[in-house]
Design a protein around this motif. Sequence first.
Motif, PDB file in Angstrom:
ATOM      1  N   UNK A  43       0.833  -1.205   0.000  1.00 44.86           N
ATOM      2  CA  UNK A  43       0.000   0.000   0.000  1.00 44.86           C
ATOM      3  C   UNK A  43       0.869   1.255   0.000  1.00 44.86           C
ATOM      4  N   UNK A  44       1.936   1.249   0.791  1.00 45.70           N
ATOM      5  CA  UNK A  44       2.813   2.421   0.877  1.00 45.70           C
ATOM      6  C   UNK A  44       3.588   2.627  -0.418  1.00 45.70           C
ATOM      7  N   UNK A  45       4.238   1.553  -0.888  1.00 41.14           N
ATOM      8  CA  UNK A  45       5.126   1.666  -2.046  1.00 41.14           C
ATOM      9  C   UNK A  45       4.334   1.986  -3.318  1.00 41.14           C
ATOM     10  N   UNK A  46       3.273   1.204  -3.586  1.00 42.92           N
ATOM     11  CA  UNK A  46       2.487   1.425  -4.801  1.00 42.92           C
ATOM     12  C   UNK A  46       1.622   2.672  -4.655  1.00 42.92           C
ATOM     13  N   UNK A  47       1.102   2.898  -3.454  1.00 42.05           N
ATOM     14  CA  UNK A  47       0.260   4.074  -3.239  1.00 42.05           C
ATOM     15  C   UNK A  47       0.999   5.377  -3.468  1.00 42.05           C
ATOM     16  N   UNK A  48       2.289   5.411  -3.161  1.00 36.44           N
ATOM     17  CA  UNK A  48       3.064   6.627  -3.408  1.00 36.44           C
ATOM     18  C   UNK A  48       3.166   6.914  -4.906  1.00 36.44           C
ATOM     19  N   UNK A  49       3.233   5.862  -5.710  1.00 39.89           N
ATOM     20  CA  UNK A  49       3.271   6.037  -7.170  1.00 39.89           C
ATOM     21  C   UNK A  49       1.927   6.543  -7.692  1.00 39.89           C
ATOM     22  N   UNK A  50       0.837   6.010  -7.137  1.00 39.27           N
ATOM     23  CA  UNK A  50      -0.491   6.479  -7.536  1.00 39.27           C
ATOM     24  C   UNK A  50      -0.669   7.944  -7.147  1.00 39.27           C
ATOM     25  N   UNK A  51      -0.177   8.322  -5.971  1.00 42.99           N
ATOM     26  CA  UNK A  51      -0.304   9.708  -5.516  1.00 42.99           C
ATOM     27  C   UNK A  51       0.447  10.673  -6.430  1.00 42.99           C
ATOM     28  N   UNK A  52       1.562  10.203  -7.017  1.00 41.34           N
ATOM     29  CA  UNK A  52       2.359  11.057  -7.896  1.00 41.34           C
ATOM     30  C   UNK A  52       1.596  11.487  -9.148  1.00 41.34           C
ATOM     31  N   UNK A  53       0.593  10.710  -9.537  1.00 38.68           N
ATOM     32  CA  UNK A  53      -0.214  11.075 -10.707  1.00 38.68           C
ATOM     33  C   UNK A  53      -0.973  12.370 -10.432  1.00 38.68           C
ATOM     34  N   UNK A  54      -1.207  12.675  -9.149  1.00 37.96           N
ATOM     35  CA  UNK A  54      -1.781  13.954  -8.726  1.00 37.96           C
ATOM     36  C   UNK A  54      -3.179  14.178  -9.295  1.00 37.96           C
ATOM     37  N   UNK A  55      -4.069  13.235  -8.996  1.00 36.44           N
ATOM     38  CA  UNK A  55      -5.474  13.372  -9.394  1.00 36.44           C
ATOM     39  C   UNK A  55      -6.382  13.433  -8.169  1.00 36.44           C
ATOM     40  N   UNK A  56      -5.900  13.993  -7.087  1.00 35.50           N
ATOM     41  CA  UNK A  56      -6.702  14.035  -5.877  1.00 35.50           C
ATOM     42  C   UNK A  56      -6.910  12.631  -5.341  1.00 35.50           C
ATOM     43  N   UNK A  57      -8.174  12.270  -5.072  1.00 28.65           N
ATOM     44  CA  UNK A  57      -8.491  10.929  -4.566  1.00 28.65           C
ATOM     45  C   UNK A  57      -9.039  10.032  -5.659  1.00 28.65           C
ATOM     46  N   UNK A  58      -8.913  10.462  -6.925  1.00 29.65           N
ATOM     47  CA  UNK A  58      -9.465   9.681  -8.022  1.00 29.65           C
ATOM     48  C   UNK A  58      -8.800   8.314  -8.132  1.00 29.65           C
ATOM     49  N   UNK A  59      -7.473   8.266  -8.005  1.00 27.66           N
ATOM     50  CA  UNK A  59      -6.763   6.990  -8.096  1.00 27.66           C
ATOM     51  C   UNK A  59      -7.153   6.045  -6.977  1.00 27.66           C
ATOM     52  N   UNK A  60      -7.309   6.587  -5.780  1.00 26.78           N
ATOM     53  CA  UNK A  60      -7.734   5.769  -4.642  1.00 26.78           C
ATOM     54  C   UNK A  60      -9.133   5.222  -4.870  1.00 26.78           C
ATOM     55  N   UNK A  61     -10.055   6.070  -5.319  1.00 24.62           N
ATOM     56  CA  UNK A  61     -11.423   5.619  -5.543  1.00 24.62           C
ATOM     57  C   UNK A  61     -11.515   4.549  -6.609  1.00 24.62           C
ATOM     58  N   UNK A  62     -10.825   4.773  -7.739  1.00 25.82           N
ATOM     59  CA  UNK A  62     -10.853   3.794  -8.822  1.00 25.82           C
ATOM     60  C   UNK A  62     -10.172   2.501  -8.385  1.00 25.82           C
ATOM     61  N   UNK A  63      -9.059   2.616  -7.662  1.00 26.21           N
ATOM     62  CA  UNK A  63      -8.365   1.433  -7.184  1.00 26.21           C
ATOM     63  C   UNK A  63      -9.218   0.612  -6.237  1.00 26.21           C
ATOM     64  N   UNK A  64      -9.937   1.269  -5.318  1.00 22.89           N
ATOM     65  CA  UNK A  64     -10.790   0.543  -4.389  1.00 22.89           C
ATOM     66  C   UNK A  64     -11.974  -0.103  -5.107  1.00 22.89           C
ATOM     67  N   UNK A  65     -12.465   0.538  -6.166  1.00 22.37           N
ATOM     68  CA  UNK A  65     -13.539  -0.085  -6.943  1.00 22.37           C
ATOM     69  C   UNK A  65     -13.050  -1.394  -7.569  1.00 22.37           C
TER      70      UNK A  65
END
Length: 310
Positions: free
Chosen positions: A176-198
């Motif tokens: 979660x930490x390692x991959x999540x930091x890469x998703x956060x770098x895309x800088x789309x707010x919480x969009x990556x988190x929401x789509x990933x959880x879906x």
Amino acid sequence: MSATSGHRPAPARSTASERASQRMSTARPEALFVLSAIAQYVGAVIAVGLFDEVEPQTVAWFRVMGAAIALLAVSRRWRSGWTRSQLAGVAVFGTATAAMNVFFYLAIDRIDLGKGVTIEFIGPIAVAAWSTRSRRNALALAFAVGGVAVLGGVELDDNVTGLAFILAASAMWAAYIVVGSKVAEVDRGVAGLGLGLAIGSVVVAPIGAPWSGPVWVSPGLLALCLLVGVFSNAIGYGIDQFTMRRIPIRRFSLLLALLPVTAALIGWVALGQRPSPVDAVGIVLVLVGVAIQERDEIERVERVVRADPG
């Protein structure tokens, strides 16, 4: 008079989500971590209360779904514009997060919440140790690890199954930490988190769905299960995404030591579980570790991004 003479268009009002994003971009990371921890443990208290009526893995499944629904509802940036590699990263992130939630709930159904959180912290510790590059940060890590160990203790009453589940959750936390930091770098707010959880909710559906019957026929149970997701994932992990954009993985992993401390304090206030003198020592050690670490932040390069029309 001409429609354009003497009048300037009114400046566009910022949305609530934009204002919240601006505040989190300037708030101290330590404060954000405490806020995230409070949200996560409020969700955990609700979840534990549901285990008598709903299987833990089913509560975890609804937790993931509830968070995905909430996050996708408040963010429109998940709909388009992803590259194939970004989508792959989002899918791995969401699957790891969903699996972490399932394993964690299966574990705390068998072992104490405090000890479960402490053992699960092995994952962040491993990430922090791997990315530590200075003596000062190594010393900070040593204080934090010592404090978490004191807070958690080591007794598990030979609960091999619970230990296996919490170690699996720990591994997923590291991912979660390692991959999540890469998703956060895309800088789309919480969009990556929401789509990933879906995506994650679909992956773990075979684990959580078979026992979900009682939830679907009880509006109260359904609301509580989804509320767990809003607190623990949508709010808690959403704050994490903003924090990950600002600080290195090493600092983020070490700041996670504030979670067991916050859990102990919430247990004291909400459940009357007064920390012992030994617990107080553990809390102090964690706070010393957090205080002495280097407060480096990620240097951001400002980019001009075209507004998303929809």
